[in-house]
Design a protein around this motif. Sequence first.
Motif, short mmCIF file in Angstrom:
data_model
loop_
_atom_site.label_atom_id
_atom_site.label_comp_id
_atom_site.label_asym_id
_atom_site.label_seq_id
_atom_site.Cartn_x
_atom_site.Cartn_y
_atom_site.Cartn_z
N ILE A 155 0.87 -1.17 0.00
CA ILE A 155 0.00 0.00 0.00
C ILE A 155 0.90 1.22 0.00
O ILE A 155 1.81 1.34 0.83
N VAL A 156 0.66 2.12 -0.94
CA VAL A 156 1.41 3.37 -1.01
C VAL A 156 0.44 4.54 -1.16
O VAL A 156 -0.73 4.35 -1.51
N SER A 157 0.95 5.74 -0.90
CA SER A 157 0.10 6.92 -0.91
C SER A 157 0.29 7.82 -2.11
O SER A 157 -0.50 8.73 -2.34
N THR A 158 1.36 7.60 -2.88
CA THR A 158 1.65 8.50 -4.00
C THR A 158 1.98 7.71 -5.27
O THR A 158 2.40 6.56 -5.20
N ALA A 159 1.84 8.39 -6.38
CA ALA A 159 2.20 7.79 -7.67
C ALA A 159 3.70 7.53 -7.72
O ALA A 159 4.15 6.51 -8.26
N LYS A 160 4.47 8.43 -7.14
CA LYS A 160 5.92 8.26 -7.12
C LYS A 160 6.33 6.98 -6.39
O LYS A 160 7.16 6.21 -6.87
N GLU A 161 5.72 6.73 -5.23
CA GLU A 161 6.00 5.49 -4.49
C GLU A 161 5.58 4.27 -5.30
O GLU A 161 6.27 3.24 -5.30
N CYS A 162 4.47 4.39 -5.97
CA CYS A 162 3.97 3.29 -6.82
C CYS A 162 5.01 2.92 -7.87
O CYS A 162 5.33 1.74 -8.04
N HIS A 163 5.54 3.91 -8.55
CA HIS A 163 6.52 3.64 -9.61
C HIS A 163 7.80 3.03 -9.03
O HIS A 163 8.38 2.13 -9.64
N ARG A 164 8.21 3.51 -7.87
CA ARG A 164 9.41 2.94 -7.23
C ARG A 164 9.22 1.46 -6.93
O ARG A 164 10.11 0.65 -7.15
N ILE A 165 8.06 1.11 -6.44
CA ILE A 165 7.79 -0.30 -6.09
C ILE A 165 7.68 -1.15 -7.35
O ILE A 165 8.20 -2.27 -7.40
N LEU A 166 7.02 -0.64 -8.37
CA LEU A 166 6.86 -1.41 -9.61
C LEU A 166 8.20 -1.68 -10.30
O LEU A 166 8.32 -2.65 -11.04
N GLU A 167 9.18 -0.83 -10.06
CA GLU A 167 10.51 -1.07 -10.62
C GLU A 167 11.16 -2.31 -10.01
O GLU A 167 12.00 -2.94 -10.63
N LYS A 168 10.74 -2.66 -8.78
CA LYS A 168 11.37 -3.76 -8.05
C LYS A 168 10.51 -5.00 -7.96
O LYS A 168 11.03 -6.10 -7.81
N GLU A 169 9.18 -4.84 -8.00
CA GLU A 169 8.27 -5.96 -7.80
C GLU A 169 7.20 -5.99 -8.89
O GLU A 169 6.77 -4.93 -9.35
N ALA A 170 6.77 -7.18 -9.22
CA ALA A 170 5.68 -7.34 -10.19
C ALA A 170 4.38 -7.59 -9.45
O ALA A 170 4.35 -8.27 -8.41
N PHE A 171 3.31 -7.05 -9.97
CA PHE A 171 1.97 -7.22 -9.42
C PHE A 171 1.01 -7.56 -10.55
O PHE A 171 1.20 -7.11 -11.68
N ASP A 172 -0.02 -8.31 -10.23
CA ASP A 172 -1.06 -8.58 -11.22
C ASP A 172 -1.94 -7.35 -11.41
O ASP A 172 -2.34 -7.03 -12.53
N ILE A 173 -2.24 -6.68 -10.29
CA ILE A 173 -3.21 -5.58 -10.29
C ILE A 173 -2.64 -4.40 -9.51
O ILE A 173 -2.04 -4.58 -8.45
N VAL A 174 -2.90 -3.20 -10.03
CA VAL A 174 -2.69 -1.98 -9.25
C VAL A 174 -4.07 -1.36 -9.07
O VAL A 174 -4.77 -1.10 -10.06
N LEU A 175 -4.46 -1.17 -7.82
CA LEU A 175 -5.70 -0.45 -7.51
C LEU A 175 -5.31 1.01 -7.35
O LEU A 175 -4.59 1.37 -6.42
N MET A 176 -5.76 1.85 -8.28
CA MET A 176 -5.27 3.22 -8.37
C MET A 176 -6.37 4.23 -8.08
O MET A 176 -7.36 4.30 -8.81
N ASP A 177 -6.16 5.02 -7.04
CA ASP A 177 -7.03 6.16 -6.79
C ASP A 177 -6.72 7.22 -7.85
O ASP A 177 -5.56 7.38 -8.24
N ILE A 178 -7.72 7.92 -8.30
CA ILE A 178 -7.49 8.94 -9.34
C ILE A 178 -6.91 10.21 -8.74
O ILE A 178 -5.98 10.80 -9.27
#
Length: 157
Positions: free
Chosen positions: A34-57
Amino acid sequence: MEKITALLVEDDIEWQQALVAFFRNYEIIDLKRIVSTAKECHRILEKEAFDIVLMDIMLDDYRTSGLDATLEISFRYPDTKVIMLTSLDNDDEVFYEAFLNGAYEYIYKYDFEQLPEAMVRAKQNPQSKYGERLRKLVFEQKKRLLTTTDLEILHGL
């Protein structure tokens, strides 16, 4: 079916906690991060794979930063499906933009109970039931806004 791995991008702590509690009832869903920002999201996706991202607009006090993040995710991680989660109701432009940017599904927060079914659908069927059709519709609408010079530049790119 193997577990669905998910990353939640939500800046509202209460929503974070509510969704964590909600997903405890679904063994098939592993809400790994669980992250709070788009920036954190991108940092995590660089290191880990996920099936789904639940994204608040609406993230980081910006009206549509979740849409921008979705565009980058759909481009850089095409196997990761983005499900938009929003409280924005009756905003057709945002709805269209979400799918144009690569969203798999669009769910209003007041309908969050639909999330598990949408996540299973995304894992089993890589094509969104709305995505391609809406992408084409929005593309055609936006294309009409371009001048001849704009089109020549785009074709040159």
